[in-house]
Every structure is written in structure tokens, then in C-alpha cells.
Design a protein around this motif. Structure first.
Motif, PDB file in Angstrom:
ATOM      1  N   VAL A  17       0.847  -1.194   0.000  1.00 55.41           N
ATOM      2  CA  VAL A  17       0.000   0.000   0.000  1.00 55.41           C
ATOM      3  C   VAL A  17       0.883   1.245   0.000  1.00 55.41           C
ATOM      4  CG1 VAL A  17      -1.777   1.310   1.230  1.00 55.41           C
ATOM      5  CG2 VAL A  17      -1.839  -1.197   1.242  1.00 55.41           C
ATOM      6  N   TYR A  18       0.587   2.163  -0.893  1.00 47.68           N
ATOM      7  CA  TYR A  18       1.230   3.473  -0.910  1.00 47.68           C
ATOM      8  C   TYR A  18       0.214   4.483  -0.396  1.00 47.68           C
ATOM      9  CZ  TYR A  18       5.089   1.548  -3.571  1.00 47.68           C
ATOM     10  OH  TYR A  18       6.167   0.812  -3.944  1.00 47.68           O
ATOM     11  N   SER A  19       0.577   5.201   0.634  1.00 44.00           N
ATOM     12  CA  SER A  19      -0.367   6.128   1.257  1.00 44.00           C
ATOM     13  C   SER A  19       0.393   7.317   1.834  1.00 44.00           C
ATOM     14  CB  SER A  19      -1.165   5.409   2.347  1.00 44.00           C
ATOM     15  OG  SER A  19      -0.291   4.750   3.244  1.00 44.00           O
ATOM     16  N   GLY A  20      -0.349   8.198   2.532  1.00 47.60           N
ATOM     17  CA  GLY A  20       0.244   9.403   3.083  1.00 47.60           C
ATOM     18  C   GLY A  20       0.905   9.181   4.422  1.00 47.60           C
ATOM     19  N   GLU A  21       1.358  10.278   5.027  1.00 55.45           N
ATOM     20  CA  GLU A  21       2.082  10.215   6.297  1.00 55.45           C
ATOM     21  C   GLU A  21       1.223   9.666   7.426  1.00 55.45           C
ATOM     22  OE1 GLU A  21       4.679  13.756   7.089  1.00 55.45           O
ATOM     23  OE2 GLU A  21       3.520  14.576   5.420  1.00 55.45           O
ATOM     24  N   GLU A  22      -0.104   9.823   7.311  1.00 56.77           N
ATOM     25  CA  GLU A  22      -0.984   9.402   8.389  1.00 56.77           C
ATOM     26  C   GLU A  22      -1.245   7.902   8.408  1.00 56.77           C
ATOM     27  OE1 GLU A  22      -1.615  11.910   6.347  1.00 56.77           O
ATOM     28  OE2 GLU A  22      -1.156  13.539   7.750  1.00 56.77           O
ATOM     29  N   GLY A  23      -0.665   7.160   7.468  1.00 58.82           N
ATOM     30  CA  GLY A  23      -0.821   5.716   7.471  1.00 58.82           C
ATOM     31  C   GLY A  23      -1.699   5.218   6.352  1.00 58.82           C
ATOM     32  N   PRO A  24      -1.857   3.870   6.255  1.00 61.81           N
ATOM     33  CA  PRO A  24      -2.639   3.263   5.173  1.00 61.81           C
ATOM     34  C   PRO A  24      -4.018   3.891   5.032  1.00 61.81           C
ATOM     35  CG  PRO A  24      -1.498   1.576   6.417  1.00 61.81           C
ATOM     36  CD  PRO A  24      -1.270   2.863   7.150  1.00 61.81           C
ATOM     37  N   GLY A  25      -4.366   4.225   3.809  1.00 60.61           N
ATOM     38  CA  GLY A  25      -5.664   4.834   3.537  1.00 60.61           C
ATOM     39  C   GLY A  25      -5.621   6.340   3.415  1.00 60.61           C
ATOM     40  N   SER A  26      -4.587   6.969   3.975  1.00 59.81           N
ATOM     41  CA  SER A  26      -4.505   8.430   3.900  1.00 59.81           C
ATOM     42  C   SER A  26      -3.917   8.845   2.553  1.00 59.81           C
ATOM     43  CB  SER A  26      -3.640   8.979   5.036  1.00 59.81           C
ATOM     44  OG  SER A  26      -2.311   8.497   4.946  1.00 59.81           O
ATOM     45  N   PRO A  27      -4.300  10.018   2.042  1.00 67.33           N
ATOM     46  CA  PRO A  27      -3.824  10.452   0.724  1.00 67.33           C
ATOM     47  C   PRO A  27      -2.362  10.890   0.753  1.00 67.33           C
ATOM     48  CG  PRO A  27      -5.187  12.159   1.710  1.00 67.33           C
ATOM     49  CD  PRO A  27      -5.264  10.975   2.621  1.00 67.33           C
ATOM     50  N   MET A  28      -1.684  10.699  -0.368  1.00 65.86           N
ATOM     51  CA  MET A  28      -0.290  11.119  -0.516  1.00 65.86           C
ATOM     52  C   MET A  28      -0.230  12.594  -0.928  1.00 65.86           C
ATOM     53  SD  MET A  28       1.149   7.767  -2.543  1.00 65.86           S
ATOM     54  CE  MET A  28      -0.330   7.562  -3.528  1.00 65.86           C
ATOM     55  N   LYS A  29       0.690  13.333  -0.360  1.00 64.25           N
ATOM     56  CA  LYS A  29       0.788  14.770  -0.621  1.00 64.25           C
ATOM     57  C   LYS A  29       1.852  15.055  -1.668  1.00 64.25           C
ATOM     58  CE  LYS A  29       2.525  17.587   2.517  1.00 64.25           C
ATOM     59  NZ  LYS A  29       2.641  18.416   3.734  1.00 64.25           N
ATOM     60  N   VAL A  30       1.507  15.936  -2.594  1.00 66.16           N
ATOM     61  CA  VAL A  30       2.441  16.382  -3.626  1.00 66.16           C
ATOM     62  C   VAL A  30       2.415  17.912  -3.649  1.00 66.16           C
ATOM     63  CG1 VAL A  30       3.083  16.254  -6.059  1.00 66.16           C
ATOM     64  CG2 VAL A  30       1.909  14.317  -4.985  1.00 66.16           C
ATOM     65  N   VAL A  31       3.594  18.520  -3.732  1.00 60.48           N
ATOM     66  CA  VAL A  31       3.699  19.980  -3.808  1.00 60.48           C
ATOM     67  C   VAL A  31       4.441  20.332  -5.090  1.00 60.48           C
ATOM     68  CG1 VAL A  31       4.480  22.081  -2.673  1.00 60.48           C
ATOM     69  CG2 VAL A  31       3.801  20.104  -1.294  1.00 60.48           C
ATOM     70  N   VAL A  32       3.874  21.247  -5.873  1.00 62.29           N
ATOM     71  CA  VAL A  32       4.502  21.647  -7.125  1.00 62.29           C
ATOM     72  C   VAL A  32       4.524  23.165  -7.217  1.00 62.29           C
ATOM     73  CG1 VAL A  32       2.322  21.555  -8.413  1.00 62.29           C
ATOM     74  CG2 VAL A  32       4.481  21.319  -9.634  1.00 62.29           C
ATOM     75  N   GLY A  33       5.585  23.696  -7.798  1.00 61.52           N
ATOM     76  CA  GLY A  33       5.699  25.133  -7.985  1.00 61.52           C
ATOM     77  C   GLY A  33       6.148  25.469  -9.396  1.00 61.52           C
ATOM     78  N   PHE A  34       5.754  26.651  -9.863  1.00 61.80           N
ATOM     79  CA  PHE A  34       6.120  27.106 -11.205  1.00 61.80           C
ATOM     80  C   PHE A  34       6.794  28.464 -11.112  1.00 61.80           C
ATOM     81  CE2 PHE A  34       2.662  24.148 -11.733  1.00 61.80           C
ATOM     82  CZ  PHE A  34       2.975  23.432 -12.869  1.00 61.80           C
ATOM     83  N   GLU A  35       7.684  28.700 -12.040  1.00 62.13           N
ATOM     84  CA  GLU A  35       8.348  30.010 -12.086  1.00 62.13           C
ATOM     85  C   GLU A  35       7.325  31.122 -12.284  1.00 62.13           C
ATOM     86  OE1 GLU A  35      11.358  30.205 -15.034  1.00 62.13           O
ATOM     87  OE2 GLU A  35      12.789  28.939 -13.956  1.00 62.13           O
TER      88      GLU A  35
END
Length: 779
Positions: free
Chosen positions: A640-658
Motif C-alpha cells: 500500500v502506498y499512502s500518506g504520512e498518516e498511514g494506510p488509507g490516507s492520501p499522498m501529498k504532492v507539492v509543485v511550484g512554477f516560475e
């Protein structure tokens, strides 16, 4: 002359009548065409994205829910079929013989199973594997293969979810329409016996998975005739073919459904005996629950993934420079849990008769594993009712002999709690009685105001309030501690023992010792596996602009041309914009592959198969090596791939643009920052034992946290002709262009743009020539 005029007049009258008839027919046809056009227009609006002259999206695609179902065939034969048809089937239709149902010394055909099997053999399209080894498996797998439910998210590419069965603008032939009623079109029957073909109907326009019996009937009848079964009065039709549409007040499509029925019947004559055969099935395809994009309130996830995909492609193709940092460590929940099941207890009970050679090689080092539900020892628990000692049970039900009926787990609340109690000595309650002379109980004081108003009607509101306040002050009733059930799980006695040599050992002692050693070995193996697969620890590298990233960073960590789609994102979580960066989420995923989900975003993750294989290998080898003679097997149950809160939690992605601003989150479109973090958790079952004893270990969990950050982007400026993006125009660039033309090399989009010297959107020999001329001019 008069006679001629009379004839002409008669002809005109006939033509007039025919014109009226044709007018009525044309009017009916027009009604069908009007609804068909309305459906087509609404469908196009739902699935087509429109842009203005500047390329801005002015209309987004709708989301919807798709469902498809083909019914199993229900078939009967009325008559003495057991004695006749079973022989025919065995002799002439051996492919149906697995659907003969035994009943004593008889075997009669399961006609519904046979008909469903025939139906499955005539279904077109990708439907998966339909098992046919017995009627039960056929029924189950037929439903799984021919049924489908799928959500298409709004503003996504529907074909990514549904493939060819995504909603399309249907080109419906109005000549096939038999009747129009409201927003429903009824189509003419498809008469298979008369030679009609399903492919000529409206059905294939809606679904790529449909039964096509075109031309089937004649061959089936011919084969039956050779088997001595005469088929007469044959009927085989697709009937009740409907398209139903539902629109909202703006004529937008809300539901579009196709339904049809398959009917077959015939008279069977075998040895002079007539039997009636009847069969029926049907299908339904529906696009419904439409969700349209709200320009004012909905976040445009499609634009987000488009900008990320274009931004990463631009960075990769133009060899942008960046700084990469990776952090990976144990997420802290990698402990191993071992539990016992009832089956494990039964297996352990047989140890008494096994002896030392079969069970243990060395008491102090191993090794017997445990199964999966009850603890790390053989200590067994059972529910015990305290009976007279329990304040709840002693006041509860008794049997006919007056004995307390034992309670079971869940019968009573075993947690401390309070309840409202009316005090028998309360001075307020004792002073007040109802009309029958019974003392009025407080019931949480809610009766007092009504009582005062009814019995002292002359009091003002202020006097009533004062009287009630006084009553509440004098009242001694209130919340009291309630009796709590003291029953519960108790240790159940056991006397399991085993003799090893001249010594007797308690099995519980041996199991605890074995488990202690086993857990140590598994945790040691866990560390090896996590280090091997996830490469725990920090990793960083700087990739210079215009340089190949593989010289500075491993390919699996290098920035990837992402292939994100709306389906990859958690659309229930609105992205947040802060400090020039957008934070969005991806839903937790089980057993993802490189071609889906998180694999669309990054190379830096282990696929389920790779991770499972590595973990299983490390664990099984480690324990097998340290427990001589032990049999060790492992079976993965999921990653299982999940977020910091454990299985079932969403994964966080941060993106920035010039150059991103509050008004323009995507700035100039160039990626300036990308951060991905997730927790990877793996669970497996492990079986360990010796000789004939093999007991399963369960709930062995590995978890590792990963954080990958791409930052400090810098983009090199390239002059025309710099095909290899080296920041120098040399003869190598001209050769590279010629290799591209010859098909020996492949220039990416950015390289082709730079190599297009004459700006005609084509890469030709002339471009290579112009590059050489530029080199010569600058020499």
C-alpha cells in the motif's frame, strides 16, 4: 375531355391521400430524428472540451457513471427431457456435457447453464475469462466478465477509465426506430431467424461487449437435426430494444440507457415426443449520474495535471538543472504481530505425539511459528459469565429453575457509565403525586415547569421560574454510577505438554520461546528488506543544466516526464496555493504498477511485485538460514502506498512554477519545485515449521516513509541548431539531425524545435545543411 379531367381529378385525389399519409410518416420520422439529434447534441456537450481563440477552455467534459450487465440465460424445456436429451448431449454436444446434473442414477441437463454457456460463446468484445467447468463457476464468472461498473471523473479523459466504451456521440439510424415515446426510442426487433444481423442494429454503437447470434440459429438447428432432434416453430429475436434519455432543465444529458431482451423458443421433437423449449436473456448499458463542471466553484484538475505534465516534459527535454534530495526511513510501524487462530490451537495440540526430531532442532534457537488471530502465546481465552457475582447478570434473566442465564460477549456494557436515578428519599418527588397517587419521578427534572404551571396557574412567569429553581435545588435525584457488567474474557486452563528427551516441557513455554526467537529473526530480516528495497537514508545530487542527468543521479531518481491524469488525483481535496506552490493529493493505492497512480508521477517507487519479491526473499532466506531444518514459505498479501498518516490516507504532492502569483498559479509554465512524499507499507504471510508441521505467521508489516524533492531548477538558453543541447552548435548537431531523419536517433520535441532552422515545423536535410552553414559562418 370531361372523362379525361375526371380521371386526372381522381389521380390528384389519390395523390392527395398519399401525400397526407407520407406527411404523417414524415412527421413520425421527424419526431425520431428530433430526439436523436437532441441526444447527440447533449452527448457532445457532455464529452467535448471547447476552447476559445486563445486556447482557454470554455467548456469542460462532464463526469458520469458507467454500468453494463448481460443477464445469464434462463432456459427451460417442458417435457420428458431427462431420458432423451441427456443422451443427445453426450453424443452430439460433448461441449455441453459438463452441465449434466447428477440425480441418483440419472443425469439431466441444466438447460440454463447450457444456454448461458452458448450465450458466453457468442459475446463479442473483451470480457475476460468465462470458466465453464461447472454450472456454479459458469454463473459466477459469467457475471464477473459481462458486468462492469466504472466512474468517469469530470474533466478527465474518459477512455482512460473505460476504453472503447466511453460515452460517444451515437449515430443512430432513424429508420431503425419503431416508436417514440417522450424521451424514449423503441427500435425494431432483430429477427435472427429471418437473417437480421446484430451488427446492423443500434446495440454495437453503445457497447463493445454484446451477444451477437447473427447466423447462429441455422447452424444450431442443422446440428440438432443430425442428432435426431427436430426443431420447428423456431423463434430467435432481440426484442424490447430501447434507448432512454433523461435531460435536465437545460437539456443537458443526465442519463442515457440502452436495454434489450433476447428471446428464443422452439418445438423439439425427439422419437415422436414433443417438448417446448424457451430461453430468455437481456442486457443493459447505462451512462448516468452526470456531473458537469462548475466554472465558478470547481477546481480545474485537468489544467493542473496538464501544466505539471507539460512542465516536467519541458524540464526533462530541455535538460534543466536541479537539486534532488531523497529521505527515506522506517515509518515507525514496522513491528511484527503474531497471533493464534483456532486452527493453530488444533495443530499445536498434535505436538504432544510428534517428538523432538520432528518439531525442534534446537530449543534455544527456534522455531515454531504461529498463525494469525490471538496473541503470541498458546494462552487461550474464553468468555466467562460471573453470574451471582455480576451486579448486572444477577438481576437479569433466569431459566425455569431460577438459575441465571449466562451472558455472552456483547450482551451487556462492560464499560463504566452513568444513568439518571430518581432518589426514593427526594423531598420534591415525595411531595408530588400523579392523579393515581403514584409518586412523580424527576426524569431529569424536565417535568417540573409543566407541573408548576398546571397546579399553580396563577403564578407569573417569574414566579414559575423561581418555584422551579427552588424545586431543582431541593431535588436530590441525578446521575449515578450505573452497575457495570463484570463478565469478560478469562484465561482458559490448558495442560498441553511435550516430552523432549527425558524432560517434559509446557508447550506454552516452548511457543513463547520460539516466538521470541522468530520475531527477532523477522525484525532483523525486515531491516534488511527495507534497506534493500527502499534504500533507507538520505540521498542527494545536483544535476547541472544542459547535462545528462544519468551522470549525476540514478535514473530512478531523475525527474520524470509525468503522465498524470485527473484519475490519479484525490479530487475531493481542493488543492491549496501558498508561497507560490500548489499542494494537492493522490489517493492511497494498493499494489500499484508503474503504469498507474503514483507510477505516473515518479520513477522513485518500488512496484508491488518488486517490493513483495524482495521482502519475501529476504525474510524467508533469513529465517531459513537461522533455523536449520525449518521449512519457510512466504506469500505476499499486498503493498500500500499512502500518506504520512498511514494506510488509507492520501499522498501529498507539492509543485511550484516560475513566476507564479495568486492570480496565475502556473506562472510561465516552467517547473521550479516538485516534492513527493508517501509511506510504503507491505504485509505478508509467512509459514514456518519442520517435518509435517507447518503453521502460518500473519500480520508481518513493513513500512517506510519517503520524501523526494526536486528544487533550485535552472534552465539553459539554447541557440538554434543546438540539437544535442550542449550549449554549443557543432558538427555533432548536424549529424544528430541527419540520424533523426534516417530513423537512427530520436529527437524529442524540444530538440526538434531547436533543430528546425527554417521554422517550417519539419526536420529535413535542409535543417542539417543550415546548421553546417552556421558553423562555417562562425568559424
Amino acid at each position: 375531355m370531361k372523362k379525361l379531367l375526371a380521371v386526372l381529378l381522381s389521380v390528384l385525389m389519390i395523390m392527395s391521400c398519399l401525400s397526407v399519409s407520407f406527411g404523417v410518416f414524415a412527421e413520425g420520422e421527424s419526431e425520431a430524428e428530433a430526439l436523436i439529434n437532441k441526444i447527440a447534441k447533449a452527448t457532445e456537450e457532455a464529452i467535448t472540451e471547447e476552447k476559445d481563440s486563445s486556447g482557454n477552455v470554455t467548456r469542460h467534459t462532464a463526469g458520469y457513471y458507467f454500468s453494463r450487465n448481460i443477464q445469464q440465460m434462463a432456459a427451460t424445456v417442458d417435457g420428458d427431457s431427462k431420458n432423451y436429451l441427456r443422451t443427445v448431449i453426450k453424443s452430439y454436444y460433448p461441449e455441453y456435457s459438463q452441465f449434466l446434473v447428477d440425480q441418483g442414477d440419472q443425469a439431466y441437463p441444466d438447460f440454463s447453464a447450457i444456454a448461458t454457456y452458448i450465450l458466453s460463446q457468442n459475446i463479442t468484445g473483451p470480457i475476460g475469462n468465462i470458466q465453464t467447468d461447472n454450472p456454479e463457476n459458469l454463473a459466477n464468472t459469467f457475471g464477473e466478465a459481462t458486468s462492469k461498473d466504472q466512474e468517469v471523473r469530470k474533466n478527465s479523459i474518459a477512455s482512460e477509465s473505460l476504453g472503447d466504451e466511453a460515452l460517444a456521440v451515437f449515430s443512430i439510424n432513424p429508420d431503425l426506430v419503431e416508436e417514440v415515446s417522450g424521451n424514449s426510442l423503441k427500435f425494431k426487433d432483430i429477427d435472427i431467424m429471418a437473417g437480421d444481423k446484430v451488427t446492423d442494429s443500434v446495440i454495437p454503437q453503445f457497447t463493445k461487449v454484446y451477444p451477437d447470434f447473427s447466423g447462429f440459429a441455422s447452424g444450431f438447428i442443422s446440428k440438432a437435426d443430425k442428432a435426431g432432434v427436430k426443431m420447428t416453430d423456431c423463434m430467435f429475436k432481440y426484442t424490447d430494444i430501447y434507448i432512454n434519455a433523461d435531460f435536465d432543465g437545460d437539456d443537458r444529458l443526465m442519463e442515457l440507457t440502452l436495454e434489450y431482451t433476447i428471446q428464443a423458443s422452439a418445438t423439439l421433437t425427439v422419437n415422436g415426443t414433443e417438448m417446448q423449449m424457451m430461453a430468455q436473456s437481456g442486457g443493459r448499458v447505462s451512462y448516468g449520474s452526470f456531473e458537469y463542471f462548475d466554472e465558478d466553484n470547481d477546481f480545474d484538475f485537468a489544467e493542473l495535471v496538464k501544466m505539471i505534465n507539460e512542465g516536467t516534459a519541458n524540464a526533462v527535454q530541455n535538460k534543466a538543472g536541479y537539486y534532488f534530495t531523497k529521505i527515506a526511513d522506517d515509518a515507525g510501524n514496522g513491528s511484527i504481530k503474531l497471533d493464534l487462530t483456532e486452527n493453530a490451537y488444533e495443530t499445536l495440540g498434535t505436538l504432544v505425539d510428534q517428538g523432538q526430531a520432528t518439531i525442534f532442532n534446537a530449543i534455544d534457537s527456534f522455531t515454531i511459528a504461529i498463525d494469525n488471530l490471538a496473541g503470541t502465546s498458546i494462552t487461550k481465552y474464553e468468555w466467562v459469565c460471573d453470574g451471582e457475582n455480576c451486579p448486572v447478570c444477577k438481576n437479569n434473566e433466569v431459566d425455569e429453575k431460577g438459575n441465571i442465564i449466562p451472558c455472552k460477549e456483547g450482551d451487556h456494557d462492560t464499560s463504566a457509565h452513568t444513568k439518571w436515578v430518581c432518589d426514593d428519599t427526594c423531598p420534591v418527588c415525595q411531595q408530588h403525586q400523579d392523579e393515581f397517587g403514584n409518586r412523580i419521578e424527576c426524569h431529569n427534572n424536565d417535568w417540573m415547569e409543566q407541573f408548576v404551571r398546571e397546579n399553580f396557574s396563577w403564578l407569573s412567569d417569574e414566579e414559575v421560574a423561581a418555584e422551579v429553581a427552588g424545586m431543582k435545588e431541593r431535588c436530590t435525584c441525578g446521575e449515578k454510577d450505573a452497575d457495570v457488567c463484570t463478565c469478560g474474557m478469562r484465561v482458559a486452563p490448558h495442560n498441553l505438554g511435550i516430552k523432549i528427551g527425558d524432560n517434559n516441557y509446557d508447550v506454552n513455554f516452548l511457543i513463547n520461546k520460539g516466538v521470541e526467537a522468530l520475531v527477532g529473526k523477522m525484525n532483523e530480516a525486515q531491516t534488511d528488506s527495507l534497506t534493500k528495497v527502499m534504500e533507507l537514508g538520505a540521498y542527494n545530487a545536483t544535476v547541472p543544466a544542459s547535462k545528462d542527468s544519468s551522470k549525476y543521479i540514478e535514473d530512478r531518481y531523475a525527474l520524470k516526464e509525468t503522465t498524470l491524469s485527473v484519475n490519479d488525483l484525490d479530487v475531493d481535496a481542493t488543492p491549496q496555493f501558498s508561497d507560490g506552490k500548489i499542494t494537492f493529493y493522490m489517493p492511497s493505492q494498493e499494489n500499484p504498477g508503474a503504469d498507474s497512480g503514483i507510477g505516473h508521477l515518479t520513477n522513485n517507487f518500488a512496484t508491488g511485485d518488486e517490493f513483495s519479491a524482495a521482502c519475501a526473499e529476504a525474510v524467508t532466506n533469513k529465517i531459513a538460514d537461522s533455523a536449520a531444518g525449518a521449512v519457510v514459505t512466504s506469500r505476499s498479501t499486498g503493498i500500500v502506498y499512502s500518506g504520512e498518516e498511514g494506510p488509507g490516507s492520501p499522498m501529498k504532492v507539492v509543485v511550484g512554477f516560475e513566476e507564479a502569483t495568486d492570480e496565475n498559479h502556473y506562472g510561465n509554465g516552467k517547473i521550479s519545485y516538485l516534492k513527493i512524499n508517501y509511506t510504503c507499507s507491505y504485509r505478508y504471510l509467512l509459514a514456518v515449521g519442520t517435518g509435517d508441521i507447518l503453521i502460518n505467521v500473519a500480520e508481518a508489516n513493513f513500512a517506510a516513509y519517503n520524501d523526494s524533492t526536486y528544487d533550485d531548477f535552472n534552465y539553459a538558453e539554447y541557440e538554434k541548431g543546438d540539437a544535442d543541447l550542449s550549449q554549443r552548435v557543432t558538427i555533432i548537431d548536424a549529424k544528430l539531425v541527419l540520424k533523426h531523419i534516417a530513423g537512427l536517433e530520436k529527437l524529442n520535441d524540444a530538440q526538434q524545435k531547436i533543430s528546425d532552422m527554417d521554422d517550417n515545423n519539419k526536420i529535413t536535410v535542409l535543417d542539417a545543411k543550415m546548421i553546417l552553414q552556421k558553423i562555417a559562418a562562425e568559424a
